[in-house]
Design an enzyme around this catalytic site. Structure first.
Site, PDB file in Angstrom:
ATOM      1  CB  CYS A  17      -0.972  -0.010   1.177  1.00 45.85           C
ATOM      2  SG  CYS A  17      -0.181   0.033   2.814  1.00 45.85           S
TER       3      CYS A  17
ATOM      4  CG  HIS B  18      -4.365  -0.025   3.902  1.00 52.36           C
ATOM      5  ND1 HIS B  18      -3.616  -0.769   3.028  1.00 52.36           N
ATOM      6  CD2 HIS B  18      -5.442   0.430   3.184  1.00 52.36           C
ATOM      7  CE1 HIS B  18      -4.206  -0.802   1.836  1.00 52.36           C
ATOM      8  NE2 HIS B  18      -5.305  -0.071   1.908  1.00 52.36           N
TER       9      HIS B  18
ATOM     10  CG  ASN C 140     -21.636  11.688  -4.752  1.00 51.14           C
ATOM     11  OD1 ASN C 140     -22.211  12.779  -4.708  1.00 51.14           O
ATOM     12  ND2 ASN C 140     -22.217  10.600  -5.219  1.00 51.14           N
TER      13      ASN C 140
END
Length: 207
Positions: A100, A154, A162
């Site tokens: 990651c 992570h 949105n």
């Protein structure tokens, strides 16, 4: 003609009018009392125009800064998308496989931005961003089974927001799916393990 160009032209005209008007009214000083009174009124009027012009210039500067930030974020998202489907491998920095933080570091380096190697160290960079202020290019941090609950393990990058429901899409190197997109909040794993967000782009807009 674009809206930005029209806006710049209007600001320039306003500054010209203010400068010309103030100089013209000042040239009348000393002629007589009525002229002095007229100058006072005119100067006050043009002073208000000057303040309006200054405000317009500040607004323009902020808009230019935001546009630059947005363009940089779009380039990051486009470059990251090129690696969709790339397999996950712990400790890998790409480009054939990624973990990651290796993925995020690799993508940002293509934009000339150097980030530390691990997600925990990346979390120390930049400025904190609240959940409702996230923009594309921001980094999201989560705990993981390897890091333990409440500890950064992570990292992912926001690629779309949105505005209707404040949900977003991020891209990351997932241990199960490789480089892939993920909706957030998901009401599941990522929502439960979310720790926070950082804005690390050097052209980030100021409040």
């Amino acid at each position: 003609m674009t809206k930005k160009i029209k806006y710049i032209i209007s600001v320039i005209i306003a500054i010209f009018v203010v400068t010309f008007g103030v100089n013209a009214t000042r040239s009348l000083s000393g002629s007589n009392n009525s002229a002095n009174e007229s100058e006072t009124v005119s100067y006050g009027y043009f002073q208000s125009l000057t303040e309006a012009a200054d405000s317009a210039l500040r607004s323009l500067a902020q808009k230019i800064q935001l546009d630059k930030f947005t363009q940089q974020a779009e380039r990051l998202a486009d470059n990251a998308a090129k690696y969709l489907g790339t397999r996950y491998r712990y400790g890998s920095t790409g480009p054939k496989t990624f973990d990651c933080s290796g993925f995020i570091r690799y993508v940002f380096r293509q934009e000339g931005i150097n980030l530390p190697r691990t997600s925990r160290m990346q979390y120390r960079e930049g400025e904190k961003v609240s959940r409702d202020q996230l923009r594309p290019g921001d980094l999201l941090f989560f705990s993981s089974p390897r890091s333990g609950k409440g500890r950064v393990g992570h990292v992912a990058m926001v690629v779309d927001v949105n505005e209707k429901d404040n949900s977003l899409t991020f891209i990351h190197a997932s241990s199960s799916k490789g480089v892939s997109y993920q909706k957030f909040p998901d009401g599941g794993y990522y929502s439960r393990n979310y720790i926070g967000a950082k804005r690390v782009l050097p052209d980030a807009p100021t409040a």
